[in-house]
Design an enzyme around this catalytic site. Structure first.
Site, mmCIF file in Angstrom:
data_model
loop_
_atom_site.group_PDB
_atom_site.id
_atom_site.type_symbol
_atom_site.label_atom_id
_atom_site.label_comp_id
_atom_site.label_asym_id
_atom_site.label_seq_id
_atom_site.Cartn_x
_atom_site.Cartn_y
_atom_site.Cartn_z
ATOM 1 N N CYS A 9 0.826 -1.207 0.000
ATOM 2 C CA CYS A 9 0.000 0.000 0.000
ATOM 3 C C CYS A 9 0.860 1.257 0.000
ATOM 4 O O CYS A 9 0.470 2.293 -0.539
ATOM 5 C CB CYS A 9 -0.956 -0.004 1.192
ATOM 6 S SG CYS A 9 -0.148 -0.135 2.799
ATOM 7 N N HIS A 52 -1.529 1.703 7.442
ATOM 8 C CA HIS A 52 -1.998 1.560 6.063
ATOM 9 C C HIS A 52 -1.844 2.889 5.338
ATOM 10 O O HIS A 52 -2.078 3.955 5.915
ATOM 11 C CB HIS A 52 -3.462 1.113 6.056
ATOM 12 C CG HIS A 52 -4.032 0.930 4.687
ATOM 13 N ND1 HIS A 52 -3.518 0.037 3.774
ATOM 14 C CD2 HIS A 52 -5.088 1.537 4.071
ATOM 15 C CE1 HIS A 52 -4.227 0.088 2.656
ATOM 16 N NE2 HIS A 52 -5.182 0.988 2.799
#
Length: 925
Positions: free
Chosen positions: A311, A863
């Protein structure tokens, strides 16, 4: 020319080479050398050699048959030999052209033959031939029967050849088949372009593919909608999937095969070209039919699949591929700007990989794309990003910007540029000269749009020498105000025994000097005008200009100013182990105690003892004054001690302590604390060893004798180290825990516990970045005037700003014991970031935000996502790996903002700050 060089001179694509074990090749080479030196013969084969000294004929040791068994794992068919992993050329094997291998087979025999093909690994500019020693190994799963097999193919083989190979292996006749990219055992995309190479299809080593066989007119996976139309009779592979909708938009679409985008001059032209192509009305994603009218759907809304903790890469890439100038650049023909010979670059491969990825993300179609090929090439040049661990998106951005610059550097041969002295020249002249020198060696699209210049001023703290330089920058790393200060807990000791040690908590700058800590501590403890503070770290005294490091454990000592020139006594306390116990390492007791040497009447060991006992008074666990009668008091006034020992006898007589009367009576520092009350009891409690160095030799200080010579010859500001041995009895009578320094948790825990409480502005972060601060001890500056390295103070100023301004917010902090992420909310302008006052020129410096790389969660995981604005639409979108959705402008401002991307607003009245159309829809008058 050697045998291999002569054969390799005319190597062509698809030529055949054979591997031979290096062990056998070495034996053969030695045989040939021997033959050349002493043998004659008219043809290959057994050669007879003459030896003149012996007068007889001898035969060189001829190699045995070729044995490649140490190169292979198992023997299959001759055309599909499995090599051992990690073999190295010219170490484990050598490569022989086909004609030489045939000759060796005729002369020596053996094997097994390990045949490999020459492929073209070059770019569009030139051919680059190489032997493909390790072809791709593909893991093929067959549906519906579920069987699995491994296939070796070349990465230059086409998808059509893969279909043909699969038919041969499975003995398939006229059955309809289709092959899917099955990475991660998930159907990624249908491989339906027979001319596409496996390399272009991003097929990697040990890649998984799924082969489906049509049974009774239907495919095994009935849940997958597919259009079974064939685009042509010759192309039986063209089965275009119509994938389910994966985003919030009502557009059906799948991966497009369109490659005609290299000549598009802009995303708008690219869209119009696509609408004029021969796609089905439900393919591509560039538009769809509604009542005969083509509805326009924006390009650039393709997500990136998460390959496993990627990510961070997806977030960084989405920000870069939506940078207007880079879109313009890579959608046009940029191949003429690739620099394949730059030793600092990556042979142009990074630029090519990024360009291919950008084009795929701007193709029509909303199907998420798996950037495996880009990741493989990235890991090749940046091994730190290999594997599937989480990384920092800003670190990746820094690498990509620098790598793209070097791959696209227009300067093929960098000239030597000599730096000139400042010579008190104007800043404008120095800045212009440094920028021209920089551009002479660095000229690329990245420099054009992303690089600025700042002014750096260094000042020597000793001689005040000033040094000014002008350096380029690619991005700004701004500290958060909460990271500019730190909280320290410092234990303060008194040197007169008046008070017990006390811990004070002070807040100082992150890069603070000792004098800053002393100033803050002086205010906290209400230091008197006639007092001073000495700051120490275990076993060393810190001076004012020294920088306080993060790992320093600080203590402080309160002394009178009148003692500034007096020698210092530094008592280092350590525990005495009993003789009956096993020998143990020296165990020090807390922080050393410091005081000054009395100016008068300081001659004997008893005097030293009394000075030490004075400092220890606040640490006693029991009262320090014993009950005495009036006669005893009178004796004390005369300097005599008449206390009885516990057995009723005199504890000491006058012969035991010669000169103590005069010493005590004449020394108010000693007498003021009633040392006589405990002298009789404690005179043998401690042992003293004195020396001039902390870890040097030391001599015993005897109680009833004169002090060693080191005391009498001690000069002003000298340090005398006295090791004090503490027996068990002393440990029981004194609270030695108070000698310990403030623990690390007290120093940093409270400060780092909640640093997200107040919002800060981006302007305050910038001002903190530009604030003057001292250099760290690892960044010492060599002062040309002092001829020594100094901890100079450094001041940065912005001088030239780029068209694309990348701002990195330093949210991650590190200390001795922990790593921390700051969730401070930074108020950053979405429109009209005005930096005019920070640059000296009258240039317009107003910016608009167009992309954000976000980080959610803690430092150990978390994230990454991205917010990106499509400028043509004037609308923001959220890119969360493969999911893309609209987002309002008010929702993009979060504490997760990590890297901000700004583009300069063009001003009509200027000469055009932008050469590539950044923020072109926001022209100002």
């Amino acid at each position: 020319m050697g045998i291999l060089e002569a054969s390799a001179a005319e190597v062509k694509e698809d030529d055949r080479f054979f591997l031979v074990t290096f062990r056998w090749w070495k034996q053969w080479s030695e045989y040939v050398q021997q033959k050349e030196s002493s043998c004659t013969g008219s043809k290959p084969g057994p050669l007879y050699c003459s030896n003149a000294s012996e007068g007889n004929l001898t035969a060189p040791q001829r190699p045995s048959s070729i044995d490649n068994s140490d190169l292979v794992i198992q023997l299959k068919r001759d055309d599909n030999v499995e090599l051992r992993e990690t073999l190295l050329e010219n170490h484990d094997y050598i490569l022989l052209p086909e004609q030489i291998w045939i000759a060796f087979q005729k002369w020596y025999g053996g094997g097994p033959p390990v045949e490999r093909k020459v492929i073209n690994t070059g770019s569009v500019q030139d051919d680059r031939l190489a032997v493909e020693v390790y072809p791709l190994r593909i893991r093929l799963t067959v549906s519906p029967n579920g069987s699995q097999l491994t296939v070796r193919v070349s990465k230059q083989d086409t998808v059509g050849e893969l279909y043909q190979r699969a038919r041969e292996l499975l003995n398939l006749g006229s059955e309809q088949i289709r092959i899917w990219d099955y990475y991660g055992k998930i159907k990624q995309s249908l491989m339906n372009d027979p001319k596409q190479t496996l390399e272009d299809a991003d097929i990697q080593m040990d890649h998984e593919v799924l082969l489906e066989v049509q049974v009774d007119g239907s495919w095994p996976d009935e849940g997958q909608k597919c259009s079974l139309e064939s685009n042509s009779k010759e192309n039986e592979l063209a089965l275009v999937p119509v994938a389910p909708v994966r985003s919030s938009f009502s557009v059906d679409g799948g991966p497009s095969g369109n490659r005609n985008i290299t000549r598009s001059s802009s995303p708008d032209n690219f869209l119009s070209n696509t609408l004029n192509s021969s796609y089905d009305d439900r393919e591509g994603g560039a538009g769809y039919f509604a009542g005969g009218v083509v509805k326009s759907v924006p390009l650039g809304l393709t997500g990136l699949q998460n390959l496993g903790n990627t990510c961070f890469m997806n977030s960084a890439l989405q920000c870069l591929v939506h940078t207007p100038e880079l879109v313009d650049f890579f959608l046009n023909d940029y191949t003429h700007e690739i620099n394949t010979n730059n030793p600092l670059g990556m042979e142009g491969e990074l630029a090519m990989a990024f360009g291919e990825l950008l084009r795929k993300l701007w193709e029509p179609g909303r199907q998420p794309f798996a950037p495996r090929g880009f990741k493989v090439r990235l890991a090749r040049f940046a091994p730190q990003f290999s594997g599937y661990n989480q990384h920092d998106s800003q670190e990746l951005l820094a690498f990509l910007l620098d790598g793209l610059h070097e791959d696209l550097n227009r300067v093929k041969l960098k000239p030597y540029v000599e730096s000139k002295d400042e010579d008190d020249r104007p800043d404008e002249e120095l800045a212009r000269e440094n920028w021209e020198n920089h551009k002479a060696r660095n000229d690329s699209i990245i420099v054009d749009i992303c690089q600025g210049q700042y002014k750096s001023t260094l000042v020597c703290p000793v001689c005040s020498k000033v040094s000014i330089t002008f350096d380029p920058f690619m991005y700004l790393s701004l500290p958060l105000p909460s990271t500019l200060t730190r909280t320290l807990s410092v234990k303060l000791f008194s040197t007169d025994g008046a008070t017990a040690p006390m811990t004070y908590t002070v807040t100082v700058a992150k890069q603070s000097r000792c004098k800053d800590v002393i100033l803050a501590l002086s205010k906290a403890c209400s230091l008197g005008e006639d007092e001073r503070i000495l700051l120490t770290e275990p076993f060393s005294i810190l001076d004012g200009p020294s920088l306080v490091r993060e790992e320093d454990s600080l203590t402080a000592h309160r002394l009178p100013k009148s003692s500034e020139k007096a020698p210092l006594l530094i008592f280092v306390n350590k525990r005495t182990e009993e003789d009956s116990l096993p020998k143990k390492p020296v165990r020090y007791l807390g922080s050393p105690l410091i005081t000054w040497v009395p100016e008068e009447n300081f001659r004997t060991g008893a005097d030293l003892y009394h000075v030490f006992e004075r400092i220890l008074q606040p640490l006693r666990k029991t009262p320090t004054v014993s009950s005495v009668n009036v006669e005893d008091a009178k004796h004390e006034e005369n300097g005599l001690c008449n206390h009885l020992s516990e057995d009723g006898e005199m504890g000491i007589n006058d012969n035991d302590i010669p000169n103590v009367n005069a010493s005590v009576e004449g020394n108010p520092q000693v007498k003021a604390f009633g040392v006589c009350n405990h002298f009789l009891k404690d005179q043998k409690l401690f042992q003293f060893y004195a020396g001039e160095e902390r870890f040097g030799a030391k001599v015993l200080v005897e109680m009833n004798k004169e002090l060693p010579d080191i005391f009498s010859r001690a000069r002003s500001n000298a340090h005398i180290y006295v090791e004090v041995n503490w027996p068990q009895q002393a440990l029981e009578e004194y609270d030695v825990k108070q000698l310990e320094t403030a623990v690390e948790g007290m120093r940093t825990g409270f400060a780092l516990k909640k640093q997200r409480q107040e919002a800060v502005s981006l302007y305050s972060c910038l001002e903190a970045f530009l604030k003057e601060e001292p250099l760290g001890p690892e960044d010492m500056w060599y002062c040309p005037s002092c001829k020594e390295h100094r901890q100079a103070s450094k001041k940065l100023d912005l001088w030239r700003l780029p068209d694309i301004l990348v701002v990195h917010l330093k949210r991650f902090s590190y200390s001795r014991y922990l790593k921390n992420k700051l969730d401070t909310f930074v108020e950053f302008p979405v429109h009209d970031l005005d930096l005019c006052k920070y640059i000296p020129q009258n240039d317009k410096a107003v910016y608009d935000l167009y992309a954000i790389s976000n980080h959610y969660g803690s430092m150990g995981g978390g994230h990454y996502t991205a917010y990106v604005k499509l400028l043509e639409e004037n609308r923001w979108y959220s890119f969360d790996d493969s999911h893309v959705s609209p987002v309002s402008e008010t929702d993009i401002m979060t504490p997760a903002a990590y890297v901000l991307f700004y583009c300069r607003v063009r001003n009509e009245n200027s000469n055009g700050y932008l050469n590539h159309g950044s923020c072109q829809n926001r022209v100002r008058n």
